[in-house]
Design an enzyme around this catalytic site. Structure first.
Site, short mmCIF file in Angstrom:
data_model
loop_
_atom_site.label_atom_id
_atom_site.label_comp_id
_atom_site.label_asym_id
_atom_site.label_seq_id
_atom_site.Cartn_x
_atom_site.Cartn_y
_atom_site.Cartn_z
N HIS A 4 0.83 -1.22 0.00
CA HIS A 4 0.00 0.00 0.00
C HIS A 4 0.86 1.26 0.00
O HIS A 4 0.52 2.25 0.64
CB HIS A 4 -0.95 0.02 1.21
CG HIS A 4 -2.00 -1.05 1.19
ND1 HIS A 4 -3.27 -0.83 0.74
CD2 HIS A 4 -1.95 -2.35 1.57
CE1 HIS A 4 -3.98 -1.96 0.85
NE2 HIS A 4 -3.19 -2.88 1.34
N ASN A 35 -10.31 -2.53 2.77
CA ASN A 35 -10.09 -2.39 1.33
C ASN A 35 -11.41 -2.02 0.65
O ASN A 35 -12.45 -1.93 1.29
CB ASN A 35 -9.60 -3.73 0.75
CG ASN A 35 -8.10 -3.96 1.00
OD1 ASN A 35 -7.36 -3.02 1.25
ND2 ASN A 35 -7.69 -5.20 0.93
N TYR A 82 0.93 -4.32 12.17
CA TYR A 82 0.97 -2.88 11.82
C TYR A 82 1.79 -2.04 12.79
O TYR A 82 2.68 -1.30 12.37
CB TYR A 82 -0.45 -2.33 11.63
CG TYR A 82 -1.14 -2.88 10.39
CD1 TYR A 82 -1.45 -4.24 10.30
CD2 TYR A 82 -1.45 -2.08 9.32
CE1 TYR A 82 -2.07 -4.75 9.17
CE2 TYR A 82 -2.07 -2.58 8.19
CZ TYR A 82 -2.37 -3.93 8.12
OH TYR A 82 -2.97 -4.43 7.00
#
Ligand code: HEM
Length: 498
Positions: A59, A132, A342
């Site tokens: 991304h 998404n 993350y």
């Protein structure tokens, strides 16, 4: 206006000292040599050399904007999340859109899923919903994610992306076909970020003030309407304007044409999960709307462009682990894996104290016992640095903020697939998407997009393996692909359980 106000400020060094020149370095005579004592020149060069942080490992190409989320239907019967508890309540948000596989400078209009990451700056801390534009994903175990991404990025020898790698991985991972159907339809090439939906994709847990639990899914439906490029239009745009989506969003907001999405949720009673016909935590599956009809509860609006791309978009750090009271994870293994991944990548990419950067900083006060680390600037003075303590440090309130959870039946520790539910297999929902959701034109485009993609450098043995899977999605689709690829037709193979 006085002359004082029209004059620009004096340039300074980063230490705030007035700079001697915007154009000349310090030299011995007009023709040089240059001097080591030119601290300002050295600061400019050194800072310049460090302008880039590593790009996101996935991304990497994207952009975003700020706005708000407004509650249109009180959700407190299902969740005690404060930001959802009264009609009309607004919470500031940041949304970042992205493509998955390309690098920072990659064209926006390539065929790829689009990231749709939302940060809600709620009064109870930041809530990040990192989804998404697809309600599903390619794999259902976090252990396959890295391999999946490797197959989508560049090959080790050529440094080129490779359809052969992509189809090799997909044809050996039948659970990917539902998402690949989506990706290879025209929804894989959205016209703009404004013209696509966003999905939380995973199933989450909601808990209300009485402790009652439900499972939920989030769908952000575009109020601009779905619009896609055809494959040819998307390809043409990669050459015409590689930053097309970034530019479109910026310009729309600049002209006050604020994009908006309606938040619909699907709510499943807690007890249904065990016996639902599909595993409701399997990220490769949807919950058909007939089973759990969507309920509109809010509206997301983007109305402010970033002032500074690097500070507010590049340094934005989203993390699925950021959930506020009233919202929790589900047994979805992908979600559980992402909850580690993350924050770990942010510490590497941006730095230990990434949560102190203005774009990531919660609006709620932070009272924690974490301390120090590179670049820390917010601090708690001489607050005690350990708990328990006798000197007035913060105290957790487990009775108010217990972890939302579910009963786990004890079992052997093992590495294995989810226990299948009665209608679970890898092809049924992809087949339903093909037969019942896509229009005849969508189906034609899906076939031509698949044939073109599989004809571009994919070895025959991999093509054949892939077509065999497509036959199991839908016999007619498989046959059309076999013909398109010049393969001999054969009777459809029976669907196998996934
Ligand atoms: C186990 C599975 C997954 C892992 C380990 C993973 C890992 C990552 C990593 C490391 C990043 C880069 C983050 C950064 O540097 O800021 C990222 C970005 C992202 N991922 Fe995932 N991912 C997974 C699955 C998913 C799924 C299923 C979705 C969507 C449903 C998703 C959506 C995104 C989005 C939207 C971003 C970009 C966030 C932004 O705009 O900053 N990922 N992922």
């Amino acid at each position: 206006m006085s002359e004082e106000h029209t004059k620009p400020p004096v340039t300074t060094t980063d230490a705030g000292i007035p700079a001697p020149s915007d154009e000349y370095s310090l030299s011995v005579g007009p023709n040089g040599p240059l001097l080591l004592q030119d601290h300002y020149l050295i600061q400019k060069m050194a800072q310049f050399n460090r302008e880039r942080v590593p790009e996101r490992v996935v991304h990497a190409k994207g952009s975003g904007a700020f706005g708000y989320f407004e509650v249109t239907h009180d959700a407190s019967q299902w969740t005690k999340a404060a930001f959802l508890n009264s009609v009309g309540k607004r919470t500031p948000v940041l949304v970042r859109f992205s493509t998955v596989a390309g690098e920072q400078g990659y064209p926006d209009t390539v065929r790829d899923p689009r990231g749709f990451a939302i940060k809600f700056y709620t009064e109870e801390g930041n809530y990040d919903l990192v989804g998404n534009n697809t309600p599903i994903f390619f794999v259902r175990d976090p252990s396959k994610f890295q391999d999946f991404i490797h197959s989508q990025k560049r090959a080790p020898d050529t440094g080129l992306r490779s359809n052969n790698m992509q189809w090799d991985f997909w044809s050996l991972s039948p659970e990917a076909l539902h998402q690949v159907t989506f990706l290879m339809s025209d929804r894989g090439t959205p016209r703009t970020w404004r013209h696509m939906n966003g999905y939380g994709s995973h199933t989450f847990l909601w808990v209300n003030a009485e402790g009652k639990r439900v499972w939920i899914k989030y769908h952000f439906k575009t109020e601009q309407g779905i619009q896609n490029f055809t494959d040819a239009e998307a390809r043409a745009m990669t050459a015409e304007d590689p930053d097309y989506h970034r530019r479109d969003l910026y310009q729309a907001i600049q002209r006050k044409d604020y994009p908006a999405w309606r938040l619909e949720v699907q709510i499943m009673p807690f007890e249904d999960a065990a016996t639902y016909r599909f595993n409701p935590f399997d990220l490769t599956k949807v919950w058909p709307h007939g089973d759990y009809p969507p309920i509109t509860i809010g509206r997301l609006v983007l109305d402010r462009n970033p002032e500074n791309f690097f500070a507010e978009i590049e340094q934005a750090a989203f993390e699925p682990a950021n959930m506020v009271p009233g919202i929790g994870p589900s047994p979805d293994k992908m979600l559980l894996g992402r909850m580690f991944s993350y924050p770990d990548t942010h510490r590497y990419r941006i730095g230990t104290n990434y949560l102190q950067l203005p774009v990531n900083q919660p609006r709620a006060e932070v009272h924690s016992y974490n301390k120090d680390g590179a670049m820390r600037y917010a601090h708690s003075g001489n607050q005690p640095v350990y708990a328990p303590n006798s000197y007035g440090g913060p105290q957790a309130a487990p009775e108010r903020y217990s972890d939302p959870g579910w009963l786990v039946e004890a079992g052997e520790i093992m590495r294995t697939a989810y226990t299948p539910h009665k209608e679970d297999n890898d092809f049924i929902q992809a087949g339903n998407l093909y037969r019942h959701v896509l229009s005849p034109t969508d189906r034609d485009h899906l076939v031509s997009n698949l044939v073109a993609h599989m004809s571009d450098g994919v070895e025959q043995v991999i093509q054949e393996r892939a077509v065999n899977l497509w036959r199991q999605v839908d016999a007619n689709l498989g046959e059309r692909l076999a013909q398109g690829l010049g393969q001999k037709s054969k009777a459809a193979a029976p669907a196998t359980a996934g």
